[in-house]
Each structure stands twice: as C-alpha cells, then as structure tokens.
Scaffold this active site. Structure first.
Site, PDB file in Angstrom:
ATOM      1  N   ILE A   1       0.739  -1.010   0.130  1.00 20.51           N
ATOM      2  CA  ILE A   1       0.190  -0.040   0.128  1.00 20.51           C
ATOM      3  C   ILE A   1       0.651   1.192  -0.296  1.00 20.51           C
ATOM      4  O   ILE A   1       0.644   2.368  -0.406  1.00 20.51           O
ATOM      5  CB  ILE A   1      -0.800  -0.050   1.426  1.00 20.51           C
ATOM      6  CG1 ILE A   1      -1.533  -1.141   0.893  1.00 20.51           C
ATOM      7  CG2 ILE A   1      -1.701   1.294   1.443  1.00 20.51           C
ATOM      8  CD1 ILE A   1      -2.158  -1.704   2.578  1.00 20.51           C
ATOM      9  N   ASP A   2       1.897   0.785   0.604  1.00 20.83           N
ATOM     10  CA  ASP A   2       2.471   2.426   0.997  1.00 20.83           C
ATOM     11  C   ASP A   2       3.492   2.676  -0.711  1.00 20.83           C
ATOM     12  O   ASP A   2       3.166   3.687  -0.687  1.00 20.83           O
ATOM     13  CB  ASP A   2       4.313   2.680   1.371  1.00 20.83           C
ATOM     14  CG  ASP A   2       4.218   2.939   2.940  1.00 20.83           C
ATOM     15  OD1 ASP A   2       3.836   4.765   2.487  1.00 20.83           O
ATOM     16  OD2 ASP A   2       5.379   3.289   3.488  1.00 20.83           O
ATOM     17  N   ASP A   3       3.861   2.110  -1.292  1.00 19.66           N
ATOM     18  CA  ASP A   3       4.822   2.045  -2.278  1.00 19.66           C
ATOM     19  C   ASP A   3       3.665   2.360  -3.758  1.00 19.66           C
ATOM     20  O   ASP A   3       4.169   3.268  -4.154  1.00 19.66           O
ATOM     21  CB  ASP A   3       5.174   1.067  -2.759  1.00 19.66           C
ATOM     22  CG  ASP A   3       6.622   0.740  -2.734  1.00 19.66           C
ATOM     23  OD1 ASP A   3       7.555   0.945  -3.128  1.00 19.66           O
ATOM     24  OD2 ASP A   3       6.898  -0.882  -1.549  1.00 19.66           O
TER      25      ASP A   3
END
Length: 778
Positions: free
Chosen positions: A518-520
C-alpha cells in the site's frame, strides 16, 4: 564512524559557491513557475470546506496548497551495484521441461522469461552508457527563485545532478539496503547446509563480517547500536566456517562476551534453528511449528494469513523444516558458546498459566506431544501442501517475496522435500540469492535483505520534481515508463481478506507480484502525478487502478497497513516461536499518512474513507505531539509523514494537532540545526527525537514544518542551513546511521538512497513551495 560527516566543512564551503552554468538568485519564491507545471493535473479537490468544518480551522490559517507544477566503501548513495532491469513481468517463471537457468552469478539476459537480474560491480560508478547521465545544461533546471538564501539553490542543483547521474538507463534508481551481519552469516550457513559453500564466497563474506566487528568482539544490528547476542553468535559461527580459530583474539573476545550474556540458550529462536541444522542445538529445545497450520481456514486463529506477509512467507517453509528436523554433520564443536557446556539448555520456569505467555508455552508443550502422535498421512499431506504453497509463490526472478529470509528457508524446505539442487525451482532460487550480494571494492561481500528499486524510484522522481526539474524531463519520463511497467495487475495473498477487490498496485522490489504494498502504491501515484508523460491515458488508467486498490485495502478502523487489510490478530506475536520481530501488519501512521496524502492529490480529501483515515491519524497522535513511525525511525519519520498528509487534505496549519507537532519538532532539533533519532526510541520512549543529526531525518522534519507553514521560522532556517553545510562536493550526503525500519528495534535498515532523495525533496519544497499551495484546487 562518527556522527559528523567527512568533509562537512568542505560541503559548507561548496554550498556558498555558484554552480557552473547556473545563475544564482538572492531570494526565494513561494509559488512554482511554468517550469514546474505538472501533468496530467490532479482532479479537483472536493469536499474541503466540509472537511475543515469537521476537523476545525484556525484564524488566519493557510488553506489548501497550490498545484505544483556508509559505512564501508560503497558510494555515498549506495550506487555501487548494477542490477539489470527485470524482463517481461508477464513471462512465466519457467515452463515445464524448460532448461534450468545458467550458473550464478551470471543470469539470463534481461527480457528473457523469468526476468533474471544480473549483479555486477560499479565502484560508485560515474555517468556512463548505463546511466541516464547528469542534467545536460542549465535549462534542465529551473531558474533560482528570487531571494534564495546563499548556497541553497546551488546545493539543490548539485543534489539534482547527483541523483540524475545515479539513474539507470532503464529509468529506475536503487541504493544499497544495508541491514546487519546475520544476513551474511545465514547465507554461509545455507551454503554449508546445501554443500555448495565455496572458498571465494566464504572469504568475501568473512571479510565483510570481520569489518563490522566492534572492539569488544561483538556485533550490533545498527550503526552505533548496542551489542546484540544473536547477531554476535551467528557472525562468530560464520567466521568459524571461514577458518578463523576460536583462540584468535577477535574470536576469543566474541565467545567470552557470548558466554557472559547467557550463551546460545539466550539467543533468539531463529539463531537456534540455524544451529540445530548442524546439531549445535537440540531440536527438542525449540518451539514446535507443525505443518498442519497450512490447513487452517482463514477464519481460524493462528492460520497462516493471520501473520504479516513477511512472517507468513518465512513460517510456511519453516513448518517443513520443523517437521523433518534435519541435521547435517557439524564441521566443528561450539562448546565455547555455552554459558555452561555441561548444561547447554538450563531449565526455565514457565510463566503463570493465567498469562498469555504461560498459555502459549503450555500450548507449545502440547504440540511437542502431538508431534509424536501426528497421523503420518496428515503430516505428509500438510508438508506436500506447504511445498506447493511455496512453489506457487516463487517470483519470476526465482526469489520469494523479493526478500532474502523467506528465500533462504524456502530453498531449505524444498530441498528437504526432495527437490534436487539442479531442479529449475532450486536453480532459480539459488540464483536469486546471489543477486542479493553487494560486492565492495575491498573484496568484501554484503548481503542485502531486500532490494528497493520501486520505492527508490518513486521517491527519487518526487524529489526531482519537487526540486523543479521539468515534468517532461527525459529522466522523469523514463522513471514513469519503468514504474508503469512494474504495476501488478494480478491477485495475491492480499485477496484472502479482500476477495472481491480488483488488483492494481506496486511492490517494493523488482519482482514481488504476490505482495504489492500500500505504501509503494501511494508513493508511485504521487510520483506519476508529478510527471508529464506522453501517454497520459496510460498514466490515468494505472493511477485509477492504484487508487481503487488502495481504497479497497483500508482496514476496519479507517487506517492502512502495509500489505494486508485487518492483519491485526493479537495471537501470532505471542507464540514462543515468534521472537524475531513484528509478525503482524496492523495499520500504521506513516502508511496511512501516505495514502491520505495521495487521496488528497487525487481530489478525494472529502471522501468519507479519507476522512476516516484523517480521524484515525488525529487520534493516534502521541501526547508530546509526534506520531509513531512504523517503517522509518521513528517519531521524526512518523511526524514527517503525517503533517504533509494532513495539510494536503485540508487540515489547517493552525489546527491544534498541527501546532503540537510543530512544537515537538522544534524542541527536538539538535544544536547543529539538524534532526536525528536513534533506533533505541523503539524500546525507550525517552529517546524519541534524540540522536545524531542525519540528512534523511533532517529532511523529514523540514518537510513536516514546511507543510505546516513554518517556512520562515527559525527551525526551518537552521535545518536548511544544516543540509547545505553537510552536503558533499558531489551533491550527496553521508549517513552511516540507520533511519529505516523493518521490524521496530529488531530489524533496522540503512537505505543508502534516503540520504539523497529526502534532502533534495526538502530543499526543493523550501525553494519552490509545497506541492499543493494555498487557494488552488478548492
């Protein structure tokens, strides 16, 4: 190394000079000019008045912001290793009956099925045919804004050129990912176990391990950290494999320290598993991990999907190893590592049965009894199922999850299940492990736990765009092309919790289709929005899929974890087996902040799901005003992530939560003007915001303060001056300290590109304004 960077005075002097070919200006402008105009433009930001009404506004507060147009011998940016870009993501990892890949370390050419990655040595490589190259001339960079303080524009220009020089010709960036010597020790132990350890690899690994030993004979898990027992034991055993005599002074110091701190019996479970593989520890004295776990449905507690993806990928192969309990002949004894060789495993009293620890200890004893009576057909079926699960998750490059630990244990498990070392699965797996090696100029070989090209590339693109590089600059377009090619459009383990969600996201590594994160995905979307690509429809479609997938991965509490939704079971961390770090993936402030920031850029600040994320962030603020940083160290990272997100989403800089965070950052600023935070803050909150100044952490604090409207404040002025003064002549920064986090406290990371991308982002935003400026997009 010391906290002070080499040549800081030299950098300060350089910062006051004009860069050849660039005109200097005396002042700073607040808004971006045409050079920074970006495309495609973000959608209108709806719902901000309602959002401000919900969360409050302060008199005179600025509204939504305007659209933005090592240690050792590697180079300061970690740009030493050349990794040939992976091949076609859609190509199968291998076809039935296909010839096994060639011998490591040379691998299949890029573009062939499997997308092999070749590693070679680039000793801090200068620009060349494999690089995009430096900015061609002054026209590649924006004009200096009016009123720029002396040296700031020049420092930004140098950093921009340095980062451009580090880009691969295919469009990606990748810095070294430095962790600790357990990676190198376990690599040698694996080779010893499989019978493939060779003299050259052993000599190079031992050279690196010796170089990390401290004067007292121990090893730490991060620069400047305390001695660590398990790391010291594993490093000692690796050096014994390399031929270092136990009575050699450096070895005798290590073994004496190990004995004084409890010996092998006091080490973590994973260390004792490695020793059990050679009979140096008794399998009966390890927690039981039955392979029947793979049969538990997803709604039963302690099923494999209750674990975070990194733990899941490690535990499944270890169930096979635990069931079969292999023992290879030990090349030497390790009696010198026991506190008392006559009683290597002293009896420990169980915790009270009414405690969670005591309950799980007794459950483990029951599993040891079950082992003796487990139905053979059930156990055999469970191990076969585990084997299929492992093979199905092997990536195109031969690795598992793009990270080294699961790959190591998967190779061992499959070998125990009968896979010959020449089997295509095994050959590809072993080759993938060779690609985690960083060969240094002195001949030492460091093993990366992971590789971070997608993360590094999106952060580099954001930094360059925010520093004023033209949005259609070839370097940014190449980066966008590469990121678009890395999009993952097939389902993965995340779909167990979100079965109806359409895929669309990005992973951290070259190949990791099973576990996009989710972060990337949020950061890639933020990067793509800053680039004017010649095929805007392609960009819009990829962004739409990424936004939709991220929204679908929101947890029930309104926040976001890294890889899974609602991965919050309280039980996995309580297992006696799980003493190697965090094994679940609950929502975190930094990931949630990045998603909220991305949604704000996409015009979704008023979306009910975004508001739930904002409410969660506001509720998670610490009493001192900071936010906990799960994936970066620590409160400085969390605060540096959250403030830009909240203000991008329309929370006014005068909001009480923003003011508390600003005050906290001001109080923890170091005397030299920078910010730093030691990994010890994960264990001891008194360390929050305390540590030697680093370039990346200084940049995080500055990004937070700038977003909160503090550009003209004294703290920002001192922080910017610190970055300018500590910059090296080549435009880079030195940073031996570990500012990244794998598991809080238990596994620390030095991302060698952090020291380049984040300072450039902070300098760019200081010169040219925030990515979203006042009054635009409402």
């Amino acid at each position: 190394m010391t906290a002070t960077t080499d040549g800081s005075a030299e950098g300060a002097a350089a910062g006051s000079e004009s860069t050849p070919g660039l005109s200097a200006g005396p002042s700073v402008g607040r808004a971006r000019g045409p050079a920074a105009e970006a495309g495609p433009p973000p959608p209108p930001r709806a719902g901000l008045p309602a959002l401000q009404a919900e969360y409050g506004d302060a008199p005179g507060a600025v509204g939504p912001r305007a659209e933005y147009g090592p240690r050792g011998t590697p180079g300061s940016d970690g740009g030493r290793v050349r990794v040939t870009p992976p091949g076609d993501r859609s190509a199968p990892a291998r076809a039935p009956g296909a010839a096994p890949p060639g011998p490591a370390p040379e691998a299949d050419p890029p573009g062939e099925p499997g997308g092999r990655v070749r590693v070679s040595v680039l000793a801090d490589a200068p620009p060349g045919p494999h690089r995009v190259g430096p900015a061609r001339a002054a026209e590649d960079l924006p004009e200096p804004p009016d009123g720029a303080p002396p040296g700031v524009y020049e420092a930004t220009a140098r950093a921009t050129r340095h980062l451009l020089e580090r880009q691969d010709a295919e469009g990606w960036w990748k810095g070294d990912l430095e962790t600790n010597v357990t990676m190198d020790a376990e690599d040698l132990l694996l080779r010893q176990f499989l019978g493939i350890r060779d003299e050259a690899t052993t000599r190079a690994a031992a050279l690196f391990i010796r170089g990390e030993q401290r004067e007292d004979g121990t090893w730490a898990t991060f620069h400047g950290g305390p001695s660590e027992l398990s790391a010291t034991i594993e490093a000692y055993v690796a050096l014994r494999l390399a031929g270092d005599a136990p009575d050699a002074p450096h070895m005798a110091r290590a073994s004496a320290w190990i004995r004084a701190h409890g010996g092998i019996a006091a080490a973590r479970v994973f260390t004792r598993i490695w020793l059990a593989l050679f009979g140096w520890w008794n399998w009966d004295h390890l927690p039981e991990l039955p392979p029947e776990l793979v049969f538990l449905p997803s709604w039963v507690p302690l099923n494999i999907y209750d674990f975070g993806c990194w733990a899941r990928q490690t535990i499944v192969p270890l169930t096979v190893v635990s069931a079969l309990r292999p023992v290879r002949p030990a090349p030497f004894a390790l009696d010198e590592l026991h506190a008392d060789a006559r009683v290597p495993n002293p009896v420990k009293r169980l915790a009270p049965p009414t405690s969670w620890e005591g309950a799980f200890q007794r459950m483990d004893k029951a599993l040891h009894v079950y082992r003796r009576f487990a139905p053979r057909r059930l156990r055999k079926a469970a191990m076969a199922s585990a084997g299929r699960w492992i093979v199905e998750r092997q990536e195109n490059d031969g690795c598992w999850g793009g990270i080294q630990p699961p790959a190591v244990y998967s190779v061992i498990a499959l070998h125990l299940l009968g896979y010959d070392l020449r089997h295509p699965v095994m050959r590809a797996g072993l080759e993938s492990l060779d690609r985690f090696a960083v060969w240094r100029e002195d001949g030492a070989r460091m093993i990366e736990a992971c590789q971070s090209p997608v993360w590094d590339t999106c952060l580099a693109a954001i930094a360059l765009a925010d520093a004023g590089l033209r949005p259609d600059h070839p370097a940014l377009v190449k980066a966008a092309d590469w990121m678009l090619g890395e999009e993952i459009t097939r389902s993965g383990d995340w779909a167990v919790r979100r079965p109806g969600l359409a895929p669309g996201g990005w992973a951290f590594e070259f190949h990791n289709d099973t576990y996009p994160d989710i972060d990337d995905t949020a950061e890639v979307v933020l990067a793509l929005r800053r680039i004017r690509h010649p095929d805007p429809a392609r960009v819009e479609a990829a962004i739409a899929r990424g936004v939709s997938w991220n929204l679908g991965m929101q947890s029930k509490n309104g926040a976001w974890g890294a890889f899974d939704a609602d991965n919050t079971s309280p039980f996995p961390n309580k297992l006696p087996f799980c003493d190697f770090g965090e094994v679940i993936d609950p929502p975190s402030a930094d990931v949630t902040a990045h998603v909220v920031e991305m949604l704000a850029f996409e015009g979704r600040a008023g979306d009910a799901r975004t508001r739930r994320g904002i409410a969660w962030l506001l509720a998670e603020q610490e009493p001192n005003g900071a936010w906990f940083g799960r994936w970066g160290t620590n409160y400085v990272y969390g605060t540096g992530s959250v403030l830009p997100a909240l203000t991008a989403a329309g929370i006014a800089p005068g909001h009480p939560s923003i003011r508390r965070a600003v005050r906290w950052l001001e109080t923890v600023q170091n005397e030299d003007g920078g910010w730093g935070e030691d990994q010890r803050s994960y264990k001891d909150p008194s360390w929050a915001g305390k540590g030697a100044s680093t370039a990346s952490q200084t940049a995080w604090a500055l990004m937070a303060l700038l977003s909160a409207g503090e550009r003209d404040g004294k703290a920002v002025e001192r922080g910017i001056a610190h970055l300018v003064e500590t910059q090296r002549e080549d435009g880079s920064w030195d940073e031996p300290y570990f500012t990244g986090t794998g598991f809080p406290w238990d596994f620390s990371i030095n991302y060698h590109l952090y020291r380049q991308v984040f300072p450039l982002t902070a300098l760019g935003r200081y010169l040219y304004g925030e990515p979203l400026a006042a009054g635009v997009g409402v």
